[in-house]
Write a protein that holds these residues in place. Sequence first.
Motif, short mmCIF file in Angstrom:
data_model
loop_
_atom_site.label_atom_id
_atom_site.label_comp_id
_atom_site.label_asym_id
_atom_site.label_seq_id
_atom_site.Cartn_x
_atom_site.Cartn_y
_atom_site.Cartn_z
N GLY A 261 -50.71 -40.82 12.68
CA GLY A 261 -51.81 -40.09 13.28
C GLY A 261 -51.88 -38.74 12.92
O GLY A 261 -50.87 -38.17 13.04
N ALA A 262 -53.06 -38.32 12.50
CA ALA A 262 -53.39 -36.91 12.33
C ALA A 262 -52.81 -35.73 11.80
O ALA A 262 -52.84 -34.93 11.84
CB ALA A 262 -52.83 -36.10 14.04
N LYS B 150 -62.98 -41.31 13.15
CA LYS B 150 -62.12 -42.34 11.99
C LYS B 150 -62.74 -43.62 11.82
O LYS B 150 -63.38 -44.37 10.77
CB LYS B 150 -61.35 -42.78 12.10
CG LYS B 150 -60.46 -41.50 12.34
CD LYS B 150 -58.49 -41.83 12.96
CE LYS B 150 -58.02 -40.79 12.58
NZ LYS B 150 -56.60 -41.21 13.49
N THR B 151 -63.68 -43.72 12.82
CA THR B 151 -64.87 -45.43 12.87
C THR B 151 -65.62 -44.91 12.39
O THR B 151 -67.30 -45.09 12.28
CB THR B 151 -65.25 -45.36 14.34
OG1 THR B 151 -65.44 -44.41 14.72
CG2 THR B 151 -63.86 -45.82 15.40
N ILE B 152 -65.41 -45.36 10.34
CA ILE B 152 -66.59 -45.04 9.92
C ILE B 152 -67.60 -46.42 9.39
O ILE B 152 -68.75 -46.88 8.55
CB ILE B 152 -66.27 -43.87 8.65
CG1 ILE B 152 -65.47 -44.67 7.92
CG2 ILE B 152 -66.52 -42.52 8.66
CD1 ILE B 152 -64.74 -43.59 6.34
N GLY C 207 -57.10 -45.04 11.71
CA GLY C 207 -56.09 -45.48 13.79
C GLY C 207 -55.64 -45.66 13.99
O GLY C 207 -54.90 -46.24 15.21
N GLN C 208 -55.01 -47.35 13.36
CA GLN C 208 -54.38 -48.52 13.11
C GLN C 208 -52.91 -47.81 13.73
O GLN C 208 -52.10 -48.98 14.26
CB GLN C 208 -54.64 -49.44 12.14
CG GLN C 208 -55.78 -50.59 12.41
CD GLN C 208 -55.84 -51.65 11.14
OE1 GLN C 208 -55.60 -52.53 11.70
NE2 GLN C 208 -55.59 -51.08 10.05
N ILE D 173 -50.71 -51.39 12.00
CA ILE D 173 -51.97 -51.49 10.70
C ILE D 173 -51.49 -53.15 9.98
O ILE D 173 -50.57 -54.25 9.73
CB ILE D 173 -50.88 -50.58 9.35
CG1 ILE D 173 -51.42 -49.79 10.08
CG2 ILE D 173 -51.34 -51.23 8.36
CD1 ILE D 173 -50.87 -48.48 9.11
N THR D 174 -53.38 -53.79 9.30
CA THR D 174 -52.91 -55.22 9.39
C THR D 174 -52.42 -55.51 8.34
O THR D 174 -52.28 -54.96 7.21
CB THR D 174 -54.58 -55.32 9.17
OG1 THR D 174 -55.23 -54.86 8.72
CG2 THR D 174 -54.97 -55.69 10.59
#
Length: 177
Positions: A18-19, A40-42, A67-68, A74-75
């Motif tokens: 992250g970041a 991130k939550t677009i 952000g997962q 991460i799926t």
Amino acid sequence: MLEEDMEVAIKVVVVGNGAVGKSSMIQRYCKGVFTKDYKKTIGVDFLERQILVNDEDVRLMLWDTAGQEEFDAITKAYYRGAQACVLVFSTTDRDSFEAISSWWEKVEVEVGDIPTVLVQNKIDLLDETWTVIQDLCEEAEGLAKKLKLRFYRTSVKEDLNVNEVFKYLADKYLQRL
Ligand code: GDP
């Protein structure tokens, strides 16, 4: 040789801690902007950009982890069908560099051997801290050699080398067709 008018679409996964600048890189490349407070939550899985590589139309779909990675969640859907990969770490975050091998392994397990680049982002923050991170820069070159990956230093902020990363991946992908 590809059939005339046939468009090539490539799913590119952008992974790393992250970041380190993954979302920013996707925004920069697909929308030409850099915003410090990018959320991130677009609500979309990917952004895309069309480019011309060796006279072929190539559509790059850049998938954001949204952000997962923070929760190691991460799926499988994120990786499914990925055809190219950008492994990103940050110049100012040694942990993000240490994590690269494990990100690389994850990608290999999920999708096998696909065109991949190693990217050291935030190179604009080098200047005064250069002596502190010189080792990191050298180690990164060593790792890229070991993993046989093309290595780029980028600044998403200053739009340095970002286009080159994706051009290389598209080129590499086309060579394998
Ligand atoms: P992600 O979690 O990997 O998707 O990282 P973000 O794209 O959210 O970026 C994290 C932070 O780093 C944000 O504040 C960005 O503005 C900043 N950032 C991203 N790329 C760069 C860069 O090249 N230089 C600098 N100075 N900051 C950057």
